[in-house]
Scaffold this active site. Structure first.
Site, short mmCIF file in Angstrom:
data_model
loop_
_atom_site.label_atom_id
_atom_site.label_comp_id
_atom_site.label_asym_id
_atom_site.label_seq_id
_atom_site.Cartn_x
_atom_site.Cartn_y
_atom_site.Cartn_z
N ASP A 78 0.86 -1.17 0.00
CA ASP A 78 0.00 0.00 0.00
C ASP A 78 0.90 1.24 0.00
O ASP A 78 2.09 1.16 0.35
CB ASP A 78 -0.90 -0.03 1.24
CG ASP A 78 -1.89 1.12 1.26
OD1 ASP A 78 -2.54 1.38 0.22
OD2 ASP A 78 -2.00 1.78 2.30
N ASP A 86 -0.32 5.13 0.79
CA ASP A 86 -0.64 6.07 1.86
C ASP A 86 -0.59 5.38 3.21
O ASP A 86 -1.29 4.40 3.45
CB ASP A 86 -2.05 6.65 1.65
CG ASP A 86 -2.13 7.59 0.46
OD1 ASP A 86 -1.26 8.47 0.36
OD2 ASP A 86 -3.04 7.44 -0.37
#
Length: 342
Positions: free
Chosen positions: A26, A28
């Site tokens: 991922d 953020d």
């Protein structure tokens, strides 16, 4: 397919970056926050890549194109090509393309990432419900998304056009704190129309399928900071996961995680990819990890011992998840977590 309920984090004698061929990371809250690299991220990813691990960046944020994301990562000191970036816009575009004719017009409520992804699948993005769209696709459009864009979606949906959403994350991390995400915008359209979108992004299968198709991963490790997207997505895809505590998830949320939100491994940050993981084992009526022992006593979780903070959290996870079984742990963990500062 039913899965065994996880009751403790797993250990690994092997360094994770060697045990898995591909990290599905991922962005953020894991690699960066507010556009700036998270501490230890650049060095850790560089070491993993130099050791032969393939790094792929998997994001529910449909705003930016893979080219833009790759350029940003490269500027941060993480050399990345566009092919190494997989977005929920791409997963949504594939989902739309499988249900509408080739070359069809699709109303876009979102940013350039969605438009590029639709064109990649041979579809034509349009801006108005009056342009004859055969579908609506909605993704995060940034903090300045005009209110009128939601109205266009509603007009088209009211005419019977199918509605797709890149993802339904209610929030998104920013440099100033937690901001409304695409899920909040989807709720606006849902309330106005009473319709339900088909959703492509994490934690749902279309995103995992897109990721595997584009990376060719055979032994993937999902690395994320969110229980309800990254970790649940790994659970749904039946692959292992590493939760890092550099984003939105805190210790209390982790201890209260239902089975589908329990990660395989837990660590403070991306340096966890470069080590093995300690074993969590039954000990003294509870569970031990490193110098810590955690147990359920009465209505609370109790932590004894000392040592590495992450070892204490892993022991607490075992005590909480075992107590909860296939449910959610409701024991008071405040005192135990305060000892760890997580």
């Amino acid at each position: 397919m039913s899965q065994t309920v996880r009751t403790r984090p797993e250990g690994s004698q092997n360094v994770l970056s060697e045990a898995y061929d591909t990290a599905l990371l991922d962005l953020d809250g894991v690699v960066y926050a507010g556009g700036h690299a998270i501490v230890h991220a650049v060095e850790s990813l560089g070491t993993a890549r130099a050791g032969g691990m393939h790094l792929a960046y998997v994001t529910n944020n449909a705003l930016r194109t893979p080219d833009a994301v790759a350029a940003h990562l490269t500027e941060l000191g993480i050399p990345t090509g566009a092919a190494d970036v997989i977005t929920s816009a791409q997963a949504a575009a594939r989902l739309v393309s499988e249900q509408v004719p080739a070359g069809a017009r699709v109303l876009v409520v979102g940013g350039e990432g969605l438009r590029v992804a639709l064109r990649e699948r041979g579809l034509e993005p349009v801006e108005s419900a009056d342009d004859g769209p055969v579908a609506v696709v909605q993704g995060y459009g940034g903090p300045d998304m005009a209110w009128g864009r939601f109205a266009e979606a509603c007009y088209a949906i009211a005419r019977g056009v199918p509605w797709f959403a890149s993802n339904t994350d209610l929030t998104i991390p920013s440099a100033r704190g937690i901001a409304p995400g695409n899920g909040a915008a989807v709720e606006v359209v849902r309330i106005a129309t009473g319709a339900e979108p088909q959703v492509a992004g994490k934690p749902l299968p279309p995103m995992h399928r897109e990721t595997i198709l584009r990376t060719g991963a055979e032994r993937p490790l999902v690395v994320g900071d969110r229980l309800d997207t990254d970790i649940e997505g790994a659970f749904n895809g039946e692959v292992d996961s590493l939760l890092v505590l550099t984003g939105v998830t805190d210790g209390a949320q982790l201890l209260a995680a239902p089975p589908e939100h329990r990660p395989t491994y837990v660590d403070a940050d991306l340096r966890g990819m470069l080590t093995g993981q300690p074993e969590v084992a039954p000990a003294e009526g509870g569970f031990g990890c490193g110098g810590w022992t955690a147990s359920a006593r009465g209505q609370e979780l109790v932590l004894d011992g000392e040592g590495d903070v992450m070892d204490g959290l892993r022991a607490l996870c075992a005590a909480a998840w075992t107590e909860a079984g296939d449910g959610v742990c409701t024991l008071d963990a405040e005192k135990a977590l305060s000892r760890l500062g997580v």
